[in-house]
Every structure is written in structure tokens, then in C-alpha cells.
Design a protein around this motif. Structure first.
Motif, PDB file in Angstrom:
ATOM      1  N   ALA A 293     -20.110   6.569  53.690  1.00 43.19           N
ATOM      2  CA  ALA A 293     -21.357   6.397  52.925  1.00 43.19           C
ATOM      3  C   ALA A 293     -21.465   7.318  51.705  1.00 43.19           C
ATOM      4  CB  ALA A 293     -22.561   6.558  53.839  1.00 43.19           C
ATOM      5  N   PRO A 294     -21.152   8.618  51.800  1.00 39.18           N
ATOM      6  CA  PRO A 294     -21.246   9.450  50.593  1.00 39.18           C
ATOM      7  C   PRO A 294     -20.275   9.022  49.489  1.00 39.18           C
ATOM      8  CG  PRO A 294     -21.306  10.830  52.529  1.00 39.18           C
ATOM      9  CD  PRO A 294     -20.923   9.453  52.989  1.00 39.18           C
ATOM     10  N   ILE A 295     -19.085   8.577  49.869  1.00 39.01           N
ATOM     11  CA  ILE A 295     -18.121   8.097  48.872  1.00 39.01           C
ATOM     12  C   ILE A 295     -18.667   6.836  48.200  1.00 39.01           C
ATOM     13  CG2 ILE A 295     -15.792   7.195  48.510  1.00 39.01           C
ATOM     14  CD1 ILE A 295     -14.937   8.889  50.972  1.00 39.01           C
ATOM     15  N   ASN A 296     -19.203   5.925  49.005  1.00 40.86           N
ATOM     16  CA  ASN A 296     -19.783   4.700  48.451  1.00 40.86           C
ATOM     17  C   ASN A 296     -20.971   5.017  47.554  1.00 40.86           C
ATOM     18  OD1 ASN A 296     -17.904   3.147  49.772  1.00 40.86           O
ATOM     19  ND2 ASN A 296     -19.232   2.683  51.487  1.00 40.86           N
ATOM     20  N   TYR A 297     -21.770   5.993  47.935  1.00 39.82           N
ATOM     21  CA  TYR A 297     -22.911   6.420  47.113  1.00 39.82           C
ATOM     22  C   TYR A 297     -22.430   6.831  45.727  1.00 39.82           C
ATOM     23  CZ  TYR A 297     -26.720   9.465  45.516  1.00 39.82           C
ATOM     24  OH  TYR A 297     -27.700  10.073  44.780  1.00 39.82           O
ATOM     25  N   ARG A 298     -21.374   7.655  45.685  1.00 43.49           N
ATOM     26  CA  ARG A 298     -20.837   8.111  44.393  1.00 43.49           C
ATOM     27  C   ARG A 298     -20.269   6.953  43.588  1.00 43.49           C
ATOM     28  NH1 ARG A 298     -18.752  12.202  47.617  1.00 43.49           N
ATOM     29  NH2 ARG A 298     -16.648  11.395  47.524  1.00 43.49           N
ATOM     30  N   GLU A 299     -19.540   6.060  44.238  1.00 45.79           N
ATOM     31  CA  GLU A 299     -18.899   4.955  43.527  1.00 45.79           C
ATOM     32  C   GLU A 299     -19.903   3.915  43.051  1.00 45.79           C
ATOM     33  OE1 GLU A 299     -15.977   3.537  46.284  1.00 45.79           O
ATOM     34  OE2 GLU A 299     -14.581   5.173  45.823  1.00 45.79           O
ATOM     35  N   ASP A 300     -20.979   3.717  43.807  1.00 46.96           N
ATOM     36  CA  ASP A 300     -21.937   2.659  43.484  1.00 46.96           C
ATOM     37  C   ASP A 300     -23.051   3.100  42.547  1.00 46.96           C
ATOM     38  OD1 ASP A 300     -20.481   0.994  45.105  1.00 46.96           O
ATOM     39  OD2 ASP A 300     -21.846   1.113  46.810  1.00 46.96           O
ATOM     40  N   THR A 301     -23.219   4.383  42.319  1.00 53.04           N
ATOM     41  CA  THR A 301     -24.287   4.858  41.433  1.00 53.04           C
ATOM     42  C   THR A 301     -23.714   5.116  40.051  1.00 53.04           C
ATOM     43  OG1 THR A 301     -23.953   7.092  42.294  1.00 53.04           O
ATOM     44  CG2 THR A 301     -25.775   5.834  43.229  1.00 53.04           C
ATOM     45  N   THR A 302     -23.497   4.031  39.346  1.00 50.98           N
ATOM     46  CA  THR A 302     -22.927   4.110  38.003  1.00 50.98           C
ATOM     47  C   THR A 302     -24.014   3.916  36.954  1.00 50.98           C
ATOM     48  OG1 THR A 302     -22.466   1.750  37.915  1.00 50.98           O
ATOM     49  CG2 THR A 302     -20.729   3.172  38.826  1.00 50.98           C
ATOM     50  N   SER A 303     -23.688   4.250  35.725  1.00 44.82           N
ATOM     51  CA  SER A 303     -24.655   4.059  34.646  1.00 44.82           C
ATOM     52  C   SER A 303     -24.964   2.578  34.450  1.00 44.82           C
ATOM     53  CB  SER A 303     -24.151   4.692  33.350  1.00 44.82           C
ATOM     54  OG  SER A 303     -22.937   4.113  32.953  1.00 44.82           O
ATOM     55  N   GLU A 304     -23.981   1.699  34.669  1.00 41.53           N
ATOM     56  CA  GLU A 304     -24.210   0.262  34.515  1.00 41.53           C
ATOM     57  C   GLU A 304     -25.222  -0.248  35.540  1.00 41.53           C
ATOM     58  OE1 GLU A 304     -20.950   1.462  34.839  1.00 41.53           O
ATOM     59  OE2 GLU A 304     -20.612   1.486  32.683  1.00 41.53           O
ATOM     60  N   VAL A 305     -25.083   0.203  36.780  1.00 38.60           N
ATOM     61  CA  VAL A 305     -26.017  -0.205  37.827  1.00 38.60           C
ATOM     62  C   VAL A 305     -27.424   0.283  37.493  1.00 38.60           C
ATOM     63  CG1 VAL A 305     -26.620   0.121  40.259  1.00 38.60           C
ATOM     64  CG2 VAL A 305     -24.262  -0.338  39.623  1.00 38.60           C
ATOM     65  N   TYR A 306     -27.526   1.510  37.035  1.00 37.33           N
ATOM     66  CA  TYR A 306     -28.825   2.076  36.654  1.00 37.33           C
ATOM     67  C   TYR A 306     -29.450   1.260  35.527  1.00 37.33           C
ATOM     68  CZ  TYR A 306     -32.221   5.308  34.661  1.00 37.33           C
ATOM     69  OH  TYR A 306     -33.369   5.867  34.157  1.00 37.33           O
ATOM     70  N   LEU A 307     -28.680   0.994  34.485  1.00 36.28           N
ATOM     71  CA  LEU A 307     -29.212   0.249  33.333  1.00 36.28           C
ATOM     72  C   LEU A 307     -29.593  -1.174  33.713  1.00 36.28           C
ATOM     73  CD1 LEU A 307     -26.778   1.557  30.586  1.00 36.28           C
ATOM     74  CD2 LEU A 307     -29.186   2.171  30.901  1.00 36.28           C
ATOM     75  N   GLU A 308     -28.816  -1.800  34.585  1.00 30.74           N
ATOM     76  CA  GLU A 308     -29.129  -3.143  35.058  1.00 30.74           C
ATOM     77  C   GLU A 308     -30.448  -3.151  35.827  1.00 30.74           C
ATOM     78  OE1 GLU A 308     -27.210  -5.980  38.417  1.00 30.74           O
ATOM     79  OE2 GLU A 308     -25.818  -5.223  36.903  1.00 30.74           O
ATOM     80  N   GLY A 309     -30.633  -2.187  36.710  1.00 32.45           N
ATOM     81  CA  GLY A 309     -31.872  -2.095  37.486  1.00 32.45           C
ATOM     82  C   GLY A 309     -33.084  -1.802  36.627  1.00 32.45           C
ATOM     83  N   MET A 310     -32.918  -0.872  35.686  1.00 31.79           N
ATOM     84  CA  MET A 310     -34.033  -0.544  34.805  1.00 31.79           C
ATOM     85  C   MET A 310     -34.373  -1.706  33.873  1.00 31.79           C
ATOM     86  SD  MET A 310     -35.087   2.303  35.844  1.00 31.79           S
ATOM     87  CE  MET A 310     -36.224   2.813  34.595  1.00 31.79           C
ATOM     88  N   SER A 311     -33.373  -2.460  33.437  1.00 34.08           N
ATOM     89  CA  SER A 311     -33.618  -3.626  32.586  1.00 34.08           C
ATOM     90  C   SER A 311     -34.425  -4.680  33.327  1.00 34.08           C
ATOM     91  CB  SER A 311     -32.295  -4.238  32.113  1.00 34.08           C
ATOM     92  OG  SER A 311     -31.624  -3.352  31.272  1.00 34.08           O
ATOM     93  N   ALA A 312     -34.176  -4.795  34.629  1.00 37.47           N
ATOM     94  CA  ALA A 312     -34.883  -5.792  35.429  1.00 37.47           C
ATOM     95  C   ALA A 312     -36.380  -5.501  35.526  1.00 37.47           C
ATOM     96  CB  ALA A 312     -34.273  -5.867  36.823  1.00 37.47           C
ATOM     97  N   ILE A 313     -36.757  -4.221  35.466  1.00 41.92           N
ATOM     98  CA  ILE A 313     -38.178  -3.886  35.599  1.00 41.92           C
ATOM     99  C   ILE A 313     -38.830  -3.497  34.277  1.00 41.92           C
ATOM    100  CG2 ILE A 313     -37.916  -3.202  38.017  1.00 41.92           C
ATOM    101  CD1 ILE A 313     -38.062  -0.264  37.064  1.00 41.92           C
ATOM    102  N   ALA A 314     -38.046  -3.492  33.206  1.00 39.62           N
ATOM    103  CA  ALA A 314     -38.584  -3.115  31.890  1.00 39.62           C
ATOM    104  C   ALA A 314     -39.496  -4.216  31.345  1.00 39.62           C
ATOM    105  CB  ALA A 314     -37.442  -2.858  30.915  1.00 39.62           C
ATOM    106  N   PRO A 315     -40.487  -3.847  30.554  1.00 41.94           N
ATOM    107  CA  PRO A 315     -41.342  -4.856  29.924  1.00 41.94           C
ATOM    108  C   PRO A 315     -40.512  -5.767  29.020  1.00 41.94           C
ATOM    109  CG  PRO A 315     -42.280  -2.661  29.673  1.00 41.94           C
ATOM    110  CD  PRO A 315     -40.903  -2.488  30.231  1.00 41.94           C
ATOM    111  N   PRO A 316     -40.981  -6.989  28.794  1.00 43.93           N
ATOM    112  CA  PRO A 316     -40.245  -7.921  27.938  1.00 43.93           C
ATOM    113  C   PRO A 316     -39.957  -7.316  26.568  1.00 43.93           C
ATOM    114  CG  PRO A 316     -42.085  -9.030  29.001  1.00 43.93           C
ATOM    115  CD  PRO A 316     -42.217  -7.572  29.315  1.00 43.93           C
ATOM    116  N   GLY A 317     -38.727  -7.502  26.114  1.00 46.39           N
ATOM    117  CA  GLY A 317     -38.327  -7.008  24.803  1.00 46.39           C
ATOM    118  C   GLY A 317     -37.873  -5.560  24.775  1.00 46.39           C
TER     119      GLY A 317
END
Length: 101
Positions: free
Chosen positions: A14-38
């Protein structure tokens, strides 16, 4: 059925997966999903997020998970980074189960 067969398998994977799965792309994708339109999140925020999810962060995450779920940590409260490193390096036949990828 759970993802890991036992707690030792969890502690190694689990800790290895945590490090591998918490990338900047994943963060930006998640934040884009909840960001206001535009609006889009800035790339530098994604990079800062990824920098904060290094080995020490994954060891701290594992320790906190153990405390919350089991009332005590198998890697202890002091020097848990070194104990996490030892746990990950010993694997001893524990199957590596990758994260999302």
C-alpha cells in the motif's frame, strides 16, 4: 474479499502504491473535475502535490492508517520511516500488487 491477504502484505504494497499513484497528473485531473467551468488548476500546484507524496509521506500515511484502523501501528511511532523502509525491502515472498495501473 479485500485487496490484500494480510496486514503484512498491506504494509509492503500500500505505501508503494500510494507513492506511485499520487502523481501530479492525477491531482490535476481530480482538481479539473471539481473546478468551476472555464477554470483549470495550475500545473505548479500538481508538481508541489507530487513533491509532498514522497517516501516520508507514504510512511506517515501508513502509520496514520494503522493508528486509525487498528489502534496501533506495526511500524511504530518513532523512526517509522526507517521501519517502513525495512518492511518494503524485506518483502520475503510477499507478492507485489500494483495500484491503479
Amino acid at each position: 474479499m479485500g485487496r490484500y491477504a494480510n496486514h503484512e502484505e498491506f504494509g509492503v504494497n500500500a505505501p508503494i502504491n500510494y507513492r506511485e499513484d499520487t502523481t501530479s497528473e492525477v491531482y490535476l485531473e481530480g482538481m479539473s473535475a471539481i473546478a468551476p467551468p472555464g477554470m483549470r488548476p495550475r500545473r505548479d500546484r500538481g508538481q508541489k502535490f507530487e513533491e509532498k507524496t514522497d517516501f516520508k509521506a507514504s510512511a506517515r500515511w501508513h502509520r496514520n492508517f494503522d493508528l486509525a484502523m487498528f489502534g496501533g501501528s506495526d511500524i511504530g511511532n518513532t523512526d517509522f520511516e526507517n521501519r517502513q523502509m525495512g518492511l518494503e525491502s524485506k518483502r520475503n515472498g510477499i507478492k507485489r500488487i500494483t495500484g491503479r495501473h
